[in-house]
Scaffold this motif. Structure first.
Motif, PDB file in Angstrom:
ATOM      1  N   GLU A 116      -4.708 -39.016  97.156  1.00  0.00           N
ATOM      2  CA  GLU A 116      -4.039 -38.396  96.006  1.00  0.00           C
ATOM      3  C   GLU A 116      -4.986 -38.276  94.823  1.00  0.00           C
ATOM      4  OE1 GLU A 116      -2.905 -40.965  97.687  1.00  0.00           O
ATOM      5  OE2 GLU A 116      -1.153 -40.139  98.761  1.00  0.00           O
ATOM      6  N   ALA A 117      -5.795 -39.316  94.614  1.00  0.00           N
ATOM      7  CA  ALA A 117      -6.768 -39.277  93.516  1.00  0.00           C
ATOM      8  C   ALA A 117      -7.820 -38.210  93.770  1.00  0.00           C
ATOM      9  CB  ALA A 117      -7.421 -40.648  93.344  1.00  0.00           C
ATOM     10  N   GLY A 118      -8.236 -38.062  95.033  1.00  0.00           N
ATOM     11  CA  GLY A 118      -9.205 -37.028  95.359  1.00  0.00           C
ATOM     12  C   GLY A 118      -8.667 -35.635  95.124  1.00  0.00           C
ATOM     13  N   LEU A 119      -7.411 -35.403  95.505  1.00  0.00           N
ATOM     14  CA  LEU A 119      -6.803 -34.095  95.275  1.00  0.00           C
ATOM     15  C   LEU A 119      -6.631 -33.823  93.782  1.00  0.00           C
ATOM     16  CD1 LEU A 119      -4.155 -34.035  98.142  1.00  0.00           C
ATOM     17  CD2 LEU A 119      -6.150 -32.541  97.925  1.00  0.00           C
ATOM     18  N   ASP A 120      -6.301 -34.867  93.023  1.00  0.00           N
ATOM     19  CA  ASP A 120      -6.214 -34.696  91.567  1.00  0.00           C
ATOM     20  C   ASP A 120      -7.566 -34.286  90.991  1.00  0.00           C
ATOM     21  OD1 ASP A 120      -3.547 -35.331  91.538  1.00  0.00           O
ATOM     22  OD2 ASP A 120      -3.831 -37.424  90.926  1.00  0.00           O
ATOM     23  N   ARG A 121      -8.641 -34.866  91.545  1.00  0.00           N
ATOM     24  CA  ARG A 121      -9.971 -34.515  91.066  1.00  0.00           C
ATOM     25  C   ARG A 121     -10.308 -33.072  91.407  1.00  0.00           C
ATOM     26  NH1 ARG A 121     -13.103 -34.179  87.134  1.00  0.00           N
ATOM     27  NH2 ARG A 121     -15.294 -33.853  87.682  1.00  0.00           N
ATOM     28  N   VAL A 122      -9.934 -32.630  92.608  1.00  0.00           N
ATOM     29  CA  VAL A 122     -10.146 -31.230  92.987  1.00  0.00           C
ATOM     30  C   VAL A 122      -9.392 -30.314  92.026  1.00  0.00           C
ATOM     31  CG1 VAL A 122      -9.645 -29.492  94.738  1.00  0.00           C
ATOM     32  CG2 VAL A 122     -10.642 -31.677  95.408  1.00  0.00           C
ATOM     33  N   ALA A 123      -8.136 -30.669  91.708  1.00  0.00           N
ATOM     34  CA  ALA A 123      -7.351 -29.870  90.769  1.00  0.00           C
ATOM     35  C   ALA A 123      -8.010 -29.821  89.397  1.00  0.00           C
ATOM     36  CB  ALA A 123      -5.936 -30.437  90.662  1.00  0.00           C
ATOM     37  N   ALA A 124      -8.581 -30.956  88.972  1.00  0.00           N
ATOM     38  CA  ALA A 124      -9.258 -30.993  87.677  1.00  0.00           C
ATOM     39  C   ALA A 124     -10.471 -30.076  87.654  1.00  0.00           C
ATOM     40  CB  ALA A 124      -9.664 -32.424  87.341  1.00  0.00           C
ATOM     41  N   VAL A 132      -7.715 -20.470  95.185  1.00  0.00           N
ATOM     42  CA  VAL A 132      -7.075 -21.357  96.156  1.00  0.00           C
ATOM     43  C   VAL A 132      -8.191 -22.129  96.842  1.00  0.00           C
ATOM     44  CG1 VAL A 132      -5.577 -21.514  98.176  1.00  0.00           C
ATOM     45  CG2 VAL A 132      -5.251 -19.650  96.529  1.00  0.00           C
ATOM     46  N   ALA A 133      -8.044 -23.436  96.938  1.00  0.00           N
ATOM     47  CA  ALA A 133      -9.081 -24.266  97.552  1.00  0.00           C
ATOM     48  C   ALA A 133      -8.501 -25.076  98.694  1.00  0.00           C
ATOM     49  CB  ALA A 133      -9.709 -25.198  96.517  1.00  0.00           C
ATOM     50  N   LEU A 134      -9.189 -25.053  99.821  1.00  0.00           N
ATOM     51  CA  LEU A 134      -8.873 -25.906 100.961  1.00  0.00           C
ATOM     52  C   LEU A 134     -10.032 -26.879 101.157  1.00  0.00           C
ATOM     53  CD1 LEU A 134      -7.554 -23.330 103.593  1.00  0.00           C
ATOM     54  CD2 LEU A 134      -6.195 -24.900 102.215  1.00  0.00           C
ATOM     55  N   VAL A 135      -9.716 -28.137 101.449  1.00  0.00           N
ATOM     56  CA  VAL A 135     -10.749 -29.151 101.659  1.00  0.00           C
ATOM     57  C   VAL A 135     -10.363 -30.019 102.849  1.00  0.00           C
ATOM     58  CG1 VAL A 135     -11.350 -29.220  99.203  1.00  0.00           C
ATOM     59  CG2 VAL A 135      -9.654 -30.827 100.101  1.00  0.00           C
ATOM     60  N   THR A 136     -11.354 -30.662 103.444  1.00  0.00           N
ATOM     61  CA  THR A 136     -11.082 -31.668 104.469  1.00  0.00           C
ATOM     62  C   THR A 136     -11.038 -33.043 103.804  1.00  0.00           C
ATOM     63  OG1 THR A 136     -13.440 -31.884 104.976  1.00  0.00           O
ATOM     64  CG2 THR A 136     -12.161 -30.318 106.304  1.00  0.00           C
ATOM     65  N   ASP A 137     -10.546 -34.047 104.543  1.00  0.00           N
ATOM     66  CA  ASP A 137     -10.392 -35.365 103.925  1.00  0.00           C
ATOM     67  C   ASP A 137     -11.727 -36.000 103.567  1.00  0.00           C
ATOM     68  OD1 ASP A 137     -11.253 -35.942 106.473  1.00  0.00           O
ATOM     69  OD2 ASP A 137      -9.623 -37.313 106.962  1.00  0.00           O
ATOM     70  N   GLY A 138     -12.829 -35.512 104.147  1.00  0.00           N
ATOM     71  CA  GLY A 138     -14.126 -36.013 103.764  1.00  0.00           C
ATOM     72  C   GLY A 138     -14.481 -35.722 102.318  1.00  0.00           C
ATOM     73  N   VAL A 139     -13.778 -34.768 101.702  1.00  0.00           N
ATOM     74  CA  VAL A 139     -14.004 -34.445 100.297  1.00  0.00           C
ATOM     75  C   VAL A 139     -13.172 -35.338  99.386  1.00  0.00           C
ATOM     76  CG1 VAL A 139     -13.821 -32.625  98.534  1.00  0.00           C
ATOM     77  CG2 VAL A 139     -14.547 -32.045 100.859  1.00  0.00           C
ATOM     78  N   VAL A 140     -11.937 -35.631  99.767  1.00  0.00           N
ATOM     79  CA  VAL A 140     -10.986 -36.207  98.811  1.00  0.00           C
ATOM     80  C   VAL A 140     -10.593 -37.647  99.091  1.00  0.00           C
ATOM     81  CG1 VAL A 140     -10.009 -33.972  98.193  1.00  0.00           C
ATOM     82  CG2 VAL A 140      -9.062 -35.216 100.151  1.00  0.00           C
ATOM     83  N   GLU A 141     -11.086 -38.241 100.178  1.00  0.00           N
ATOM     84  CA  GLU A 141     -10.659 -39.596 100.516  1.00  0.00           C
ATOM     85  C   GLU A 141     -11.868 -40.473 100.802  1.00  0.00           C
ATOM     86  OE1 GLU A 141      -7.274 -41.674 103.362  1.00  0.00           O
ATOM     87  OE2 GLU A 141      -8.344 -39.911 104.088  1.00  0.00           O
TER      88      GLU A 141
END
Length: 272
Positions: free
Chosen positions: A225-233, A209-218
């Motif tokens: 949404e693209a950042g979260l998809d990258r985290v999932a990948a 399970v991964a939690l991130v702040t928006d500084g990682v994914v946006e």
């Protein structure tokens, strides 16, 4: 005939003197900025936990990266601690702003969550009380946050979030990764008397399970949404990695988004 240098044209000595002055000024500014960054990073380290709790069947790791510009002070945090009933709790969030005040409030919110969680095990109730606490502080800052509680007796991971991006999950074989469809409430410190829905996820088998702040994914040109998809990948591809390695790999997603904000990542790995 002797040519005379125009009175308004500087001599070579004048140019060298001015160059030396500018160089010294640039070095002084560079040293000042370096000192500011070191001070900010030291402050952030003091406000974040030195270690996260480890539980049989559940291991945790986190990473933090300061902002790339300015004073490098931000409001992102992660935390993990044991509760009186034997369960463990984790939080990750972001206080509005990028200054010393944001970092100070972050420390207060983090400690406030710990205090509230010691008497309220339900993550939704924890966020509701923390919300009212932040409003009572009259800080004029809000915070987004995810709060998780893991019960080792049942294997249940309960989760609530306040204006924060959802967690990302992946199973043991890495064949899928997805953003949880948990309902969330508003950020902390905005509206009093709020309730925060709680979701329950039984942790069976092996996964992360991964939690991130928006500084990682946006980023400026990178939708969340693209950042979260990258985290999932990344979770799909590297789900077998140790939690600390995986947390570092997820933090690198921020380089892809081009975000200049500070960033935090929290990874929980569960095994039977």
């Amino acid at each position: 005939m002797i040519r005379r240098r125009p009175a308004d044209r500087p001599s070579a000595d004048d140019l060298l003197t001015e160059l030396g002055r500018l160089t010294a000024s640039a070095l002084e500014q560079a040293e000042l900025q370096r000192a500011r960054v070191e001070l900010a990073e030291a402050l952030q380290r003091e406000l974040l936990p030195a270690a996260l709790p480890q539980q049989p069947g559940l291991r945790a790791a986190a990473r933090y990266a300061p902002a790339r510009h300015g004073l490098s002070v931000g409001g992102d945090w992660y935390d993990g601690f044991r509760l009186p009933d034997g369960s463990v709790a984790f939080s990750l969030g972001d206080v509005q702003g990028h200054d010393v005040e944001a970092a100070a409030i972050m420390g207060q919110v983090r400690v406030g969550l710990r205090a509230v969680a010691s008497t309220a095990a339900d993550p939704g109730e924890v966020l509701s009380r923390a919300n009212d606490l932040l409003i009572s502080m009259d800080s004029r800052r809000f915070a987004t946050c995810s709060f998780l509680r893991y019960d080792p007796a049942t294997g249940d991971l309960s989760h609530a979030r306040a204006g924060h991006v959802p967690p990302v999950w992946a199973d043991a074989d890495g064949r899928w990764g997805q953003c949880a469809d948990d309902d969330g409430g508003p950020p902390l410190g905005v509206l009093p008397g709020q309730t925060y829905p709680v979701s329950h996820h039984p942790l069976t088998g092996t996964g992360v399970v991964a939690l991130v702040t928006d500084g990682v994914v946006e980023g400026p040109q990178f939708p969340i949404e693209a950042g979260l998809d990258r985290v999932a990948a990344v979770l799909r591809e590297r789900v077998a990695d140790e939690p600390d390695v995986l947390a570092a790999e997820l933090l690198e997603v921020a380089d892809l988004t081009g975000h200049t904000d500070d960033a935090a990542v929290l990874v929980l790995r569960h095994d039977d």
